[in-house]
Structures are given as structure tokens and as C-alpha cells.
Scaffold this active site. Sequence first.
Site, short mmCIF file in Angstrom:
data_model
loop_
_atom_site.label_atom_id
_atom_site.label_comp_id
_atom_site.label_asym_id
_atom_site.label_seq_id
_atom_site.Cartn_x
_atom_site.Cartn_y
_atom_site.Cartn_z
N ARG A 1 11.29 -2.68 11.43
CA ARG A 1 10.32 -2.22 12.25
C ARG A 1 9.84 -3.48 13.41
NH1 ARG A 1 5.59 -0.15 8.44
NH2 ARG A 1 4.34 -1.21 10.21
N ARG B 1 -9.65 0.98 9.47
CA ARG B 1 -9.12 -0.58 9.82
C ARG B 1 -10.20 -1.34 10.45
NH1 ARG B 1 -3.23 0.37 9.48
NH2 ARG B 1 -2.07 -1.37 9.92
N ARG C 1 11.51 -6.73 5.32
CA ARG C 1 11.42 -5.38 4.88
C ARG C 1 12.35 -4.64 5.98
NH1 ARG C 1 5.47 -2.52 4.93
NH2 ARG C 1 5.30 -3.12 7.25
N LYS D 1 0.78 -1.28 -0.06
CA LYS D 1 -0.10 -0.02 0.11
C LYS D 1 0.75 1.21 -0.03
CE LYS D 1 -2.36 -1.05 3.84
NZ LYS D 1 -1.57 -2.25 4.32
N ARG E 1 -0.46 -9.49 13.43
CA ARG E 1 -1.04 -8.37 12.55
C ARG E 1 -2.09 -8.95 11.57
NH1 ARG E 1 3.95 -5.37 10.58
NH2 ARG E 1 2.52 -3.89 9.44
P1 AMP Z 1 0.87 0.17 9.56
O1 AMP Z 1 1.86 0.86 9.26
O2 AMP Z 1 -0.34 0.77 8.77
O3 AMP Z 1 0.75 -1.42 9.34
O4 AMP Z 1 0.50 0.47 11.07
C1 AMP Z 1 1.45 0.07 11.83
C2 AMP Z 1 0.35 -0.17 13.36
O5 AMP Z 1 -0.21 1.27 13.72
C3 AMP Z 1 -0.67 -0.94 13.36
O6 AMP Z 1 -0.28 -2.29 13.57
C4 AMP Z 1 -1.74 -0.47 14.33
O7 AMP Z 1 -1.19 -0.89 15.58
C5 AMP Z 1 -1.50 0.94 14.18
N1 AMP Z 1 -2.48 1.42 13.43
C6 AMP Z 1 -2.24 2.29 12.19
N2 AMP Z 1 -3.49 2.41 11.52
C7 AMP Z 1 -4.48 2.34 12.63
C8 AMP Z 1 -5.88 2.41 12.65
N3 AMP Z 1 -6.43 2.72 11.66
N4 AMP Z 1 -6.62 2.05 13.65
C9 AMP Z 1 -5.78 1.30 14.68
N5 AMP Z 1 -4.51 1.15 14.96
C10 AMP Z 1 -3.86 1.45 13.68
#
Ligand code: AMP
Length: 245
Positions: free
Chosen positions: A184, A113, A152, A38, A195
Site C-alpha cells: 500500500r 478515529r 506488509r 486489527k 500515520r
Molecule cells: P486504515 O486501513 O484503517 O489504516 O486506513 C487507511 C487510511 O484511510 C487512513 O490513513 C486514513 O487516511 C483513512 N481513514 C480510515 N478510517 C478513517 C477514519 N475513521 N477517519 C478518517 N480517515 C480514515
Amino acid sequence: MPDLPGTDGTEAVVRKELAIAVVSELNLILVGPPGAGKGTQAERLTQDFGLPYYATGNILREAVANGTELGRQAKEHMDAGGLVPDDVIIGVILEALKQDEAADGFLLDGFPRTVPQADALGEALQNAGRKISAVLLIDVPDEEVVRRLSGRRVSKAGRVYHVDFDPPKHEGRCDIDGSELIQRDDDKPETIRKRLSVYHEQTEPLVEYYESRDLLRRFDGTRTPTEVHDHVRATVATLRLEDEL
Ligand code: AMP
């Protein structure tokens, strides 16, 4: 818009309306499992369509790094691979979408989400007389997600590399700013599995949610980034065209 020679007033009005439609809003959402690509697609789409980009994962990681109140509320959930509470993240995004830069469109990545987040977004947009243009689902099977995420690496500024598929020119260093590449915490294998299960349980219901509202567009995320981008760009360009007609 000046009248062209040989056109009458009616045509001029039609052309003026078309010109207004061209700048109509493009409010896009990217959905997909972690590691679907994404972020990579978002980088390209924001350039193609000049949209402001709001990635909740990046916003939250920055908040954690800066030690803000938001970061404090988010950190433990993120480290465990869980979701940050809906009310915390909804507030962040609704504020972002009120900014002038988002008035003509936006690209959301990682939000909504959950169904409550999608409801909150829909309601806020409706109250502002706006609507979602499309939800772009980039689909990738679980085993591919694990393969991608475990390799990654990211730079300080968020540029993404992969140790096998997209390595930097100098091992462990960003090609652009030379910063050290890191893994990360949430890209470690046990957290990746967590996740993925969170994605299936809490985020995947959004596929049906947006499909039933006729907003969902699906893309095969196992294709190369360029193939996915060509397909997504063509779809978004068509949306724009449909909007103009
Ligand atoms: P991402 O980089 O999008 O994978 O986000 C990393 C982490 O941020 C996720 O595993 C969640 O802990 C938190 N996070 C990101 N976006 C959201 C969301 N819309 N709602 C809740 N937690 C989020």
C-alpha cells in the site's frame, strides 16, 4: 420455546428471556495503531460472532479504486497518511450502521478515529436506542508498527501478508486468489511515521475517552495473532455472558 417436562411456567418465562438476551446486540469497536493487527483479529472475530464488519480503511480504498465521489474526497488525505475529514467518514459509517445486517451488532475497525467521530457515533447510537458493547484496544509500540507495516503486502481482495512473518506460498502472489500482492502507498516508511503521529495526536485520546465510559478493554498486540485472538474472543464471550445475566 416449548416447556420441558417437570418445569413450571415461571422457569419457562425465565428461559425465554435468556433466549432473547442471547441474541442481544454486540456492538464492537477495534482501536489501535496502524499495523496492530486489527484486520487480522477482525477477520476471526466476525467468524466467531457472526458480525458484519465495517473497516473504514477498506471502504475508502475501494471508493478510491472505483473512482467514486467518496474516493475523490479521500484520496489525497490517504496518500499523505492524514485523516479523511470527519464529516465525510461519519456519513459513511452512520449509513452503514442503519442497514438491516447491522441491526443485531457490528464490528467497526478504523472508526472512530477522532473524538468528534466518537461523539457522532455515540449520539447516533443513543438516538437509535443502542449502545457500544466494548472498545477493544490492541496496543503495539511504534517500533514494532514500523517493522510490521514496512513488510506488509496485500492482495486485491485485502488479504494481508508479511514478507518475513507471514509470507505467501508463492512470492508476490495471494494464496487464495493468485492476485499480485502489492505494498500500500501508505505503508511506505515516511507515510508510516506520519500515520503514527496522526494516531498519537488524534486517535489515542479515544483510549481515555472510552476508558472513562468504562468501555475499554486492552490487549497486548505484540503477542502472536492466535494469542491475541484467544484473549479477545474470551473477553467478548464474557461480555455476552454478562449481558445474558
Ligand atoms: P486504515 O486501513 O484503517 O489504516 O486506513 C487507511 C487510511 O484511510 C487512513 O490513513 C486514513 O487516511 C483513512 N481513514 C480510515 N478510517 C478513517 C477514519 N475513521 N477517519 C478518517 N480517515 C480514515
